[in-house]
Design a protein around this motif. Sequence first.
Motif, PDB file in Angstrom:
ATOM      1  N   HIS A  77       1.421   9.146  -6.523  1.00 29.83           N
ATOM      2  CA  HIS A  77       1.871  10.539  -6.446  1.00 29.83           C
ATOM      3  C   HIS A  77       2.922  10.837  -7.517  1.00 29.83           C
ATOM      4  O   HIS A  77       2.858  11.863  -8.197  1.00 29.83           O
ATOM      5  N   ALA A 120       0.817  -1.220   0.000  1.00 29.52           N
ATOM      6  CA  ALA A 120       0.000   0.000   0.000  1.00 29.52           C
ATOM      7  C   ALA A 120       0.849   1.268   0.000  1.00 29.52           C
ATOM      8  O   ALA A 120       0.561   2.217  -0.742  1.00 29.52           O
ATOM      9  N   ASP A 121       1.872   1.314   0.814  1.00 26.97           N
ATOM     10  CA  ASP A 121       2.724   2.508   0.855  1.00 26.97           C
ATOM     11  C   ASP A 121       3.441   2.715  -0.482  1.00 26.97           C
ATOM     12  O   ASP A 121       3.600   3.853  -0.944  1.00 26.97           O
ATOM     13  N   ILE A 127      -5.197  12.399  -2.884  1.00 25.12           N
ATOM     14  CA  ILE A 127      -5.626  11.006  -2.890  1.00 25.12           C
ATOM     15  C   ILE A 127      -6.469  10.709  -1.666  1.00 25.12           C
ATOM     16  O   ILE A 127      -6.102  11.040  -0.548  1.00 25.12           O
ATOM     17  N   TRP A 166      -7.378   8.263   0.885  1.00 20.25           N
ATOM     18  CA  TRP A 166      -6.611   7.137   1.410  1.00 20.25           C
ATOM     19  C   TRP A 166      -7.434   6.391   2.439  1.00 20.25           C
ATOM     20  O   TRP A 166      -7.735   6.920   3.502  1.00 20.25           O
ATOM     21  N   TYR A 217       0.815   4.113  -2.934  1.00 18.17           N
ATOM     22  CA  TYR A 217       0.517   5.510  -2.590  1.00 18.17           C
ATOM     23  C   TYR A 217       1.607   6.433  -3.150  1.00 18.17           C
ATOM     24  O   TYR A 217       1.313   7.433  -3.807  1.00 18.17           O
TER      25      TYR A 217
END
Length: 154
Positions: free
Chosen positions: A124, A116-117, A137, A139, A120
């Motif tokens: 970006h 997930a990180d 975003i 989240w 993310y």
Amino acid sequence: CYASTTSRHRDLTKYISLLSINCHSREQATRALVSKAKDVRSPIADQVEDYEEAKRRLDEYVQEHPLIAHRFFKSAWKELQYLDSQLVDKLLQAAVDRTIPSLPVHDSFIIATRYADWLYAEVHSVYKELLGFDAVISWEPMPDMKDIFVDRHI
């Protein structure tokens, strides 16, 4: 993106924003708004009385978005869909390059929590590369299904 500086209901704001992106002219958007408001099943049925009010509502929306209003009523959906496809394509290719399983669903991705990180940060990066400015975003991190099953003893 469906917030309003007026007391306009969210459903109406959402519909007007879609019209401003999808219609080729303000006239087409006005007619579509009047038509939608006449449908008693529509969530905006009681919010637009007539053609003049529809025009006023569209003008109000345009005034709330002066930085992007020059893009309204020009069928911008074509360009937006193309940009969206480029974004998804680049994200999927980056995932494949890293052997990260991912599945795009509309404007979201299904991906293992442990990535997930990475996703993310990648969103970006790709967004900035394509559009030249930072993404905003929504989240909502979700637990892995195995965590849900363990919690429920399934």
